[in-house]
Design a protein around this motif. Structure first.
Motif, short mmCIF file in Angstrom:
data_model
loop_
_atom_site.label_atom_id
_atom_site.label_comp_id
_atom_site.label_asym_id
_atom_site.label_seq_id
_atom_site.Cartn_x
_atom_site.Cartn_y
_atom_site.Cartn_z
N TRP A 16 7.60 -6.08 2.40
CA TRP A 16 7.74 -4.77 1.78
C TRP A 16 6.36 -4.17 1.46
O TRP A 16 5.38 -4.91 1.27
CB TRP A 16 8.54 -4.89 0.48
CG TRP A 16 9.98 -5.29 0.68
CD1 TRP A 16 10.86 -4.79 1.61
CD2 TRP A 16 10.72 -6.27 -0.07
NE1 TRP A 16 12.09 -5.40 1.47
CE2 TRP A 16 12.02 -6.30 0.46
CE3 TRP A 16 10.41 -7.11 -1.13
CZ2 TRP A 16 13.01 -7.15 -0.04
CZ3 TRP A 16 11.38 -7.95 -1.64
CH2 TRP A 16 12.67 -7.97 -1.10
N CYS A 17 6.30 -2.84 1.35
CA CYS A 17 5.05 -2.18 0.98
C CYS A 17 4.62 -2.65 -0.42
O CYS A 17 5.48 -2.83 -1.29
CB CYS A 17 5.23 -0.66 0.91
SG CYS A 17 5.96 0.08 2.38
N PRO A 18 3.32 -2.78 -0.65
CA PRO A 18 2.87 -3.15 -2.00
C PRO A 18 3.40 -2.14 -3.02
O PRO A 18 3.31 -0.93 -2.81
CB PRO A 18 1.34 -3.07 -1.89
CG PRO A 18 1.05 -3.26 -0.44
CD PRO A 18 2.21 -2.64 0.31
N GLY A 19 4.01 -2.65 -4.09
CA GLY A 19 4.54 -1.77 -5.14
C GLY A 19 5.99 -1.41 -4.97
O GLY A 19 6.58 -0.77 -5.85
N CYS A 20 6.60 -1.78 -3.85
CA CYS A 20 8.02 -1.46 -3.63
C CYS A 20 8.88 -2.08 -4.73
O CYS A 20 8.67 -3.23 -5.13
CB CYS A 20 8.45 -2.01 -2.26
SG CYS A 20 10.22 -1.77 -1.94
N GLY A 21 9.87 -1.31 -5.19
CA GLY A 21 10.75 -1.82 -6.24
C GLY A 21 11.53 -3.05 -5.85
O GLY A 21 11.95 -3.84 -6.71
N GLY A 50 17.93 -2.37 6.79
CA GLY A 50 17.14 -1.51 5.92
C GLY A 50 16.10 -2.37 5.21
O GLY A 50 16.12 -3.60 5.31
N CYS A 51 15.20 -1.72 4.49
CA CYS A 51 14.17 -2.49 3.77
C CYS A 51 14.83 -3.50 2.83
O CYS A 51 14.44 -4.67 2.78
CB CYS A 51 13.28 -1.55 2.98
SG CYS A 51 12.30 -0.44 4.02
N SER A 52 15.83 -3.04 2.07
CA SER A 52 16.50 -3.93 1.11
C SER A 52 17.15 -5.12 1.80
O SER A 52 17.21 -6.21 1.24
CB SER A 52 17.57 -3.15 0.36
OG SER A 52 18.47 -2.57 1.30
N ASP A 120 18.90 1.22 -4.61
CA ASP A 120 19.01 2.65 -4.31
C ASP A 120 17.66 3.33 -4.58
O ASP A 120 17.19 3.35 -5.71
CB ASP A 120 20.11 3.26 -5.19
CG ASP A 120 20.45 4.68 -4.79
OD1 ASP A 120 19.68 5.30 -4.04
OD2 ASP A 120 21.50 5.17 -5.25
N ASN A 121 17.07 3.88 -3.52
CA ASN A 121 15.84 4.66 -3.70
C ASN A 121 16.01 6.08 -3.16
O ASN A 121 15.04 6.81 -2.99
CB ASN A 121 14.64 3.97 -3.03
CG ASN A 121 14.97 3.52 -1.63
OD1 ASN A 121 15.87 4.06 -1.00
ND2 ASN A 121 14.25 2.53 -1.12
N ALA A 122 17.26 6.45 -2.89
CA ALA A 122 17.58 7.81 -2.47
C ALA A 122 16.80 8.25 -1.24
O ALA A 122 16.41 9.41 -1.11
CB ALA A 122 17.37 8.79 -3.64
N PRO A 199 12.46 2.06 -6.78
CA PRO A 199 11.62 3.10 -6.17
C PRO A 199 11.05 2.72 -4.80
O PRO A 199 10.64 1.59 -4.58
CB PRO A 199 10.48 3.26 -7.18
CG PRO A 199 11.02 2.76 -8.48
CD PRO A 199 11.99 1.67 -8.12
N CYS A 200 11.04 3.70 -3.91
CA CYS A 200 10.35 3.59 -2.62
C CYS A 200 8.98 4.25 -2.80
O CYS A 200 8.88 5.49 -2.80
CB CYS A 200 11.14 4.30 -1.52
SG CYS A 200 10.24 4.39 0.04
N VAL A 201 7.95 3.45 -2.99
CA VAL A 201 6.64 4.02 -3.33
C VAL A 201 6.00 4.73 -2.15
O VAL A 201 5.11 5.56 -2.33
CB VAL A 201 5.68 2.93 -3.85
CG1 VAL A 201 6.19 2.35 -5.16
CG2 VAL A 201 5.48 1.82 -2.83
N THR A 202 6.45 4.44 -0.94
CA THR A 202 5.83 5.03 0.24
C THR A 202 6.38 6.42 0.54
O THR A 202 5.61 7.36 0.78
CB THR A 202 6.03 4.10 1.45
OG1 THR A 202 5.38 2.87 1.16
CG2 THR A 202 5.46 4.70 2.72
FE1 SF4 Z 1 8.15 0.46 1.77
FE2 SF4 Z 1 9.91 2.21 0.78
FE3 SF4 Z 1 10.73 0.26 2.40
FE4 SF4 Z 1 9.91 -0.32 -0.06
S1 SF4 Z 1 11.72 0.91 0.48
S2 SF4 Z 1 9.36 -1.44 1.80
S3 SF4 Z 1 8.26 1.17 -0.37
S4 SF4 Z 1 9.35 1.98 2.94
#
Ligand code: SF4
Ligand code: MG
Length: 270
Positions: A16-21, A50-52, A120-122, A199-202
């Protein structure tokens, strides 16, 4: 023997991106597994896409990274075939509410004994920032430069009305509280839905401001459907806690107990 959160982490490093929830959701989940000292060989985590949905790879239990939106059918099959399994499903707002939206409703209705955690990051993070079913109507993005002008879903209200017997909301920025919610959800007998604002920080860095808005629900958990719905609809979407917990008939292969008609009528009395 006391277990620790790190005991439940796999050797795979999250991408995951640094800081991703989602990091905090992983932390909260592994803490819950440790508190409950769940047997890794009797625990399985299912996901879609998905990322999650990368999360099962990062936990040292059984896991299944399935098709987009199809985590709940996979988990349902596993639970019916192996009722002794601790079944946990992880998903995102696109995976759970759009591609898998119908599965979400019917999993709530069946009230199988499993736990669904939706991060959920909408936004669709993995595919670079499209609006999802929970995106605000005026959020502007490359694919919807003027916003979608669509009403966002209210997933917790949908879960309540569809028959989930445990409905809670947590925030990735408060992993201590989130661990308690996930633990209560896993301990609950029936379908536990935990909506996690993550949160999706990206693609939605403004969601980092959620930490200033999140606050605990000022009401105790209730088994009264109307009270729970009232609490949900009369608090803002960053209000966290257990909204509803009820002892409802659970669907199992042996006892597909019908809900008594009288109970349904009482539940829906205004
Ligand atoms: Fe990156 Fe957003 Fe995916 Fe998290 S949800 S890994 S911040 S793109
Ligand atoms: Mg998302």
């Amino acid at each position: 023997m006391t277990a620790f959160a790190n005991d439940y982490k796999s050797d795979i490093h999250p991408v995951w991106c640094p800081g991703c929830g989602h990091f905090m959701v992983l932390r909260a989940l592994t803490q819950s597994l440790a508190w409950l000292e769940l047997d890794k060989n009797s625990t399985a985590i299912f996901s879609g896409i998905g990322c999650s949905s990368r999360l099962p790879a990062y936990v040292d239990t059984y896991g299944f990274h399935g098709l987009h939106g199809r985590a709940l059918p996979l988990a349902t099959g596993a639970k019916l075939a192996h009722p002794e399994l601790n079944v946990i499903v992880v998903s995102g707002d696109g995976d759970a509410y759009a591609i898998g939206g119908n599965h979400f409703l019917h999993a709530c209705r069946r009230n199988l004994d499993m736990t669904l955690i939706v991060m959920d990051n909408a936004v669709y993070g993995m595919t670079k920032g499209q609006p999802s079913p929970t995106t605000e109507p005026d959020w502007k993005s490359k694919l919807a430069p003027q916003g979608t002008h669509l009403r966002p879903f209210k997933p917790a209200a949908m879960a309540l009305s569809a028959g989930a017997s445990f409905v809670a909301r947590g925030f990735a920025g408060n992993p201590a509280e989130l661990s308690k919610l996930i633990t209560a959800g896993i301990q609950h007998r029936g379908f536990s839905f935990i909506e996690v604002l993550s949160p999706c920080v990206t693609f939605r860095p403004e969601e980092l401001n959620w930490r200033h808005e999140a606050e605990p629900l000022d009401a105790p958990p209730t088994d009264d459907l109307c009270t729970a719905m009232h609490n949900l609809l009369n608090h803002h979407h960053l209000t966290t806690g257990i909204y509803y917990q009820a002892d409802l008939p659970v669907w199992t292969p042996d006892t597909a107990e019908p809900v008594p008609l009288q109970q349904l009528e009482e539940d829906f009395q205004p």
